[in-house]
Design a protein around this motif. Structure first.
Motif, PDB file in Angstrom:
ATOM      1  N   GLY A 259       6.344  -2.046   4.795  1.00  0.00           N
ATOM      2  CA  GLY A 259       6.476  -2.053   3.341  1.00  0.00           C
ATOM      3  C   GLY A 259       7.094  -3.371   2.920  1.00  0.00           C
ATOM      4  O   GLY A 259       7.009  -4.361   3.641  1.00  0.00           O
TER       5      GLY A 259
ATOM      6  N   GLN B 250       2.045  -6.820   1.882  1.00  0.00           N
ATOM      7  CA  GLN B 250       0.778  -6.379   1.300  1.00  0.00           C
ATOM      8  C   GLN B 250       0.296  -7.358   0.229  1.00  0.00           C
ATOM      9  O   GLN B 250      -0.857  -7.767   0.207  1.00  0.00           O
ATOM     10  CB  GLN B 250       0.959  -4.978   0.715  1.00  0.00           C
ATOM     11  CG  GLN B 250      -0.258  -4.523  -0.049  1.00  0.00           C
ATOM     12  CD  GLN B 250      -0.261  -3.029  -0.268  1.00  0.00           C
ATOM     13  OE1 GLN B 250      -0.059  -2.249   0.663  1.00  0.00           O
ATOM     14  NE2 GLN B 250      -0.486  -2.620  -1.488  1.00  0.00           N
TER      15      GLN B 250
ATOM     16  N   GLU C 216       7.031  -0.969  -2.176  1.00  0.00           N
ATOM     17  CA  GLU C 216       5.933  -0.716  -1.222  1.00  0.00           C
ATOM     18  C   GLU C 216       6.386   0.025   0.035  1.00  0.00           C
ATOM     19  O   GLU C 216       5.728  -0.042   1.077  1.00  0.00           O
ATOM     20  CB  GLU C 216       5.230  -2.023  -0.824  1.00  0.00           C
ATOM     21  CG  GLU C 216       4.410  -2.663  -1.921  1.00  0.00           C
ATOM     22  CD  GLU C 216       3.311  -1.736  -2.460  1.00  0.00           C
ATOM     23  OE1 GLU C 216       2.775  -0.948  -1.684  1.00  0.00           O
ATOM     24  OE2 GLU C 216       3.044  -1.809  -3.671  1.00  0.00           O
TER      25      GLU C 216
END
Ligand code: UDX
Ligand code: UDX
Length: 464
Positions: free
Chosen positions: A275, A280, A349
């Motif tokens: 995360g 990402q 995230e």
């Protein structure tokens, strides 16, 4: 060029710690950190250092030493711009949620706003330092805005990406593997500005660890570094499923391959999924850039890292459901950990959000505990990922103040963050207070499986 005053726009996880260390190591330079969020600035100025807006081990000690001396937090952005010879841009660059490149490209609206504000306020020459992670060639766009909207003053743009990781930010800043400065060394002014930034870092970083490159190499290196790191996590996570199917143990495999010095032993920890605000977003950004240039094989190659991570998160949740006899409706499941990794209060995230979301869809009753993330933050995270009505989330999701409340009468415990304190719990007591059979799904492989089984748990790690 002698720098007397620096300003940093963006008092977040990057701007706050980075400027604290720069101020600490350069007592003769005045450092002003500004932010459009006044509440955030007030918290940076709070006398009670436990109220700083971000939790980062070692940060409050440094802030205590320099705040009010040569480190200042302010919401008067124009004044700070006017006063400074060097301006860092450290605002967020989230993934676009609208229009072209939606869900892929970096949203540069905040960076552009900063550039316009700098151009409007600046009355003397400035060096602009990109700290935010940006798509390659953003410097060109910033230069364009500055040159065309400014008051005729000279702007030099440098790229100086940040490689700190949350939870270890202070150490990463104090003894960085390297500092990267990208700039235009073909002009005299360009050379001087590179040197000015070099001088600031060289007050504590060995000169051989400060690299200078052209602007585009610097911008691309940041995206590449994060893509490589995330790729390692997805690579090891991809093998967890294979381990589970064959009887191999991912921790044994990690150790065996990590001892090969060509591979190295870092970033081989299998998990419920990576995360954080960067991995990402930066990979999607890389994929989007490659696609925009028609480089589809390159784009597909890197996109797979994200797809594997999504798979790992949902595989973990589905495994919980399957193990609980394909039915979690009305069952209590304790989630331990919400932060995307230990030693931070950041949950952007975080795999926990996606695991929780899937379990709520199945109508599980979640009881959640994290040592640092606030309840408000957790609800915001959940509401952000789905379009369930808020009330519905609240029905299925309760935030607890400690592990005992979270695990009382639970059918299962899922460990989602590798907080040290989880290892030290009285697991026998937790077991006694749970429904039987009592399951543990250890998404970080931090507990000793044999000991947990001895207590009576049905223990499931990742990749074993
Ligand atoms: C950010 C970027 O996300 C990352 O890509 C980059 O590498 C470094 O900067 P981070 O510091 O973690 O990372 O972001 P965040 O904690 O959200 O802080 C950004 C700050 O900028 C916020 O406090 C926000 O209020 C502020 N901001 C944003 C402004 O002051 N002005 C703006 O126009 C937009
Ligand atoms: C990352 C980069 O490491 C840093 O250089 C960059 O400046 C910002 O992005 P950060 O996101 O703060 O830093 O943390 P990091 O330690 O890289 O962890 C990212 C995610 O990967 C976390 O969710 C972590 O739990 C996960 N991870 C990491 C694993 O699952 N296994 C590992 O072996 C390592």
């Amino acid at each position: 060029m002698k720098i007397k005053t620096i300003c940093c726009i963006g008092a977040g996880y990057v701007g706050g710690p980075t400027m604290s260390v720069i101020a600490h190591k350069n007592p003769n330079i005045k450092v002003i950190v500004v932010d459009s969020n006044i509440k955030r600035i007030n918290r940076w100025n709070d006398i009670d250092l436990t109220n700083l807006p971000i939790y980062e081990p070692g940060l409050s000690e440094v802030v205590a030493k320099v705040r009010g001396k040569n480190l200042f937090f302010s919401s008067d952005i124009d004044k700070a711009i006017k006063e400074s010879e060097m301006i860092f841009i450290s605002v967020n660059t989230p993934t676009k949620t609208y229009g072209a490149g939606k869900g892929m490209a970096a949203d540069l609206k905040y960076v552009e706003l900063c550039a316009r504000q700098i151009a409007n306020s600046a009355e003397s020459d400035k060096i602009i330092v990109e700290k935010s992670t940006l798509p390659v060639k953003t410097a060109e766009a910033i230069q364009n805005i500055l040159d065309n909207t400014g008051n005729g003053v000279n702007f030099q743009i440098l790229s100086n990406p940040e490689f700190l990781a949350e939870g270890t930010a202070m150490r990463d800043l104090t003894v960085p593997d390297r500092v990267l400065i990208g700039g235009d060394s073909s002009t005299k002014k360009g050379k001087q500005s590179i040197q000015a930034l070099f001088n600031i870092y060289s007050s504590w970083v060995p000169k051989e660890n400060i690299l200078t490159t052209n602007l585009w190499s610097s911008e691309l290196s940041k995206l590449t570094a994060n893509a490589f790191l995330a790729q390692r996590v997805s690579s090891i996570n991809s093998l967890t499923e294979l381990c589970e199917a064959t009887g191999a143990d991912i921790q044994e495999v990690s150790k065996a391959i990590g001892m090969d010095t060509r591979i190295g032993n870092k970033f081989l920890q299998a998990s419920v999924g990576f995360g954080g605000s960067c991995f990402q977003k930066d990979i999607l950004n890389l994929v989007y850039i490659a696609q925009s240039l028609g480089l589809n094989e390159v784009a597909n190659y890197w996109h797979q890292v994200i797809l594997m991570n999504n798979h790992q998160r949902s595989r973990f949740s589905k495994n919980i459901i399957k193990s609980l006899y394909n039915n979690v409706n009305g069952k209590n499941i304790a989630l331990l950990g919400w932060a995307f990794k230990k030693d931070t209060n950041d949950s952007r995230e975080s795999a926990a959000i996606y695991v929780a979301d899937l379990l709520i869809e199945e109508k599980a009753n979640l009881r959640v505990y994290d040592p640092k993330v606030t309840a408000d933050q957790m609800y915001n995270d959940l509401n952000y990922v789905n379009n369930r009505v808020v009330d519905n989330n609240n029905n299925y999701f309760k935030v607890c103040n400690d592990q005992n409340h979270a695990t009382k009468d639970a059918h299962a415990v899922a460990i989602l963050t590798e907080w040290q304190e989880f290892k030290n719990y009285d697991w026998k007591k937790i077991y006694n207070n749970m429904k039987k059979p009592a399951f543990i799904f250890d998404g970080r492989n931090i507990l000793n499986g044999d000991k947990m089984r001895e207590i009576g748990f049905i223990y499931k790690g990742i990749g074993k």
